[in-house]
Design an enzyme around this catalytic site. Structure first.
Site: not given
Ligand SMILES: Nc1ncnc2c1ncn2[C@@H]1O[C@H](COP(=O)(O)OP(=O)(O)OP(=O)(O)O)[C@@H](O)[C@H]1O
Length: 272
Positions: A38, A31, A36, A165
């Site tokens: 996936r 998703i 850092e 963040d």
């Molecule tokens: N526990 C969860 N339940 C449902 N959706 C989630 C959850 N965690 C993350 N998501 C979805 O996945 C997206 C990305 O999540 P997250 O910010 O944790 O990942 P990331 O790879 O660190 O993203 P970024 O690089 O934008 O910080 C969120 O905006 C949300 O739509």
């Protein structure tokens, strides 16, 4: 970064192995992929219990021993912070399982949309400045959502955690069970986008801290992110701070510190 279906990564072998313990588990669906790690959506133990699998793959540019140590430390820290919040009743995803050596953590799937999406749906095509100051739209549902955001951050800080963040993409709006809608026909379905509990996600940069400075920086990061993501609603940010004050006993000194942090931010941007 959201991943389209065409850019699906096959889940790493270690994950497919782990998931074979549950034959009913949904195939992991990528998703999001950030710098850092996936994120995959799958299920945990029960086919009707969706979860997020957060995987930090090895970094080929790092020394393997250092890399393994860092991965372990980061997953441990994120899981500890989530556990601490969850136990204190702060709305965050529950931690289901983790494997420090393979580099993954399974957390609760939060239903609903991000706060960013909810606010954008509410604002629709609205122009940045209203035609006249008397023409301010009735933003009651948005003001209410802003208050829930402020209260969520207040709850978090009260627990001794700073997020690191805070953005409207790192908050979800989880619909309440048996939600009956706003009950105001005039605001209609648009207000539904803003209903629900604010659940904070993405604790990859979170730390345990009770310092006013750290808390103020957390609020400042949110304030800046909010202004750049939702400039049309910037004037309503004051409601976030107001609700923060109401939710957190030690808010006053944090909000005083926020003034200093803003001043430093302005100086920095003046100096380029
Ligand atoms: N526990 C969860 N339940 C449902 N959706 C989630 C959850 N965690 C993350 N998501 C979805 O996945 C997206 C990305 O999540 P997250 O910010 O944790 O990942 P990331 O790879 O660190 O993203 P970024 O690089 O934008 O910080 C969120 O905006 C949300 O739509």
């Amino acid at each position: 970064m959201a991943a389209s279906e065409t850019t699906q990564f096959a889940p790493p072998q270690v994950l497919t192995q782990v998931l074979t313990y549950d034959p009913a588990a949904a195939p992991p669906l990528l998703i999001s992929q950030g710098a850092e790690g996936r994120l995959y959506k799958t299920t945990h133990v029960q086919p009707d219990r969706p979860c997020v699998l957060k995987y930090r793959p090895p970094k080929p540019y790092r020394h393997p021993i250092l890399d393994a140590r860092l991965t372990k430390a980061r997953i441990t820290s994120e899981a500890k912070v989530l556990e601490r919040c969850y136990r204190a009743g702060v709305r965050v995803p529950a931690v289901y399982a983790l494997d420090l050596v393979s580099g993954w953590m399974m957390i609760e799937w939060i239903e609903g949309m991000t706060v960013r999406q909810g606010i954008n749906d509410w604002l629709g095509e609205r122009p940045e400045t209203p035609p006249s100051p008397d023409d301010l739209p009735d933003d009651a549902p948005l003001v209410d959502a802003m208050k829930r955001i402020g209260a969520a951050v207040g709850d978090l800080h009260r627990t001794g955690v700073v997020h690191g963040d805070l953005t409207t993409s790192n908050m979800m709006l989880r619909p309440q069970k048996n939600s009956q809608g706003s009950g105001q026909p005039e605001v209609g379905d648009r207000a539904k986008a803003l209903e629900g509990d604010v659940v904070l996600i993405d604790f990859g940069l979170a730390t345990q801290s009770v310092s006013d400075e750290d808390r103020a920086v957390d609020l400042y990061v949110l304030e800046r992110a909010f202004a750049s993501t939702h400039p049309r609603a910037e004037r309503l940010f004051v409601h976030v701070l107001e609700a923060y004050r109401g939710a957190f006993k030690k808010a006053s000194s944090v909000l005083t510190k926020l003034e200093d942090v803003r001043m430093r931010g302005r100086k920095r941007s003046m100096l380029g």
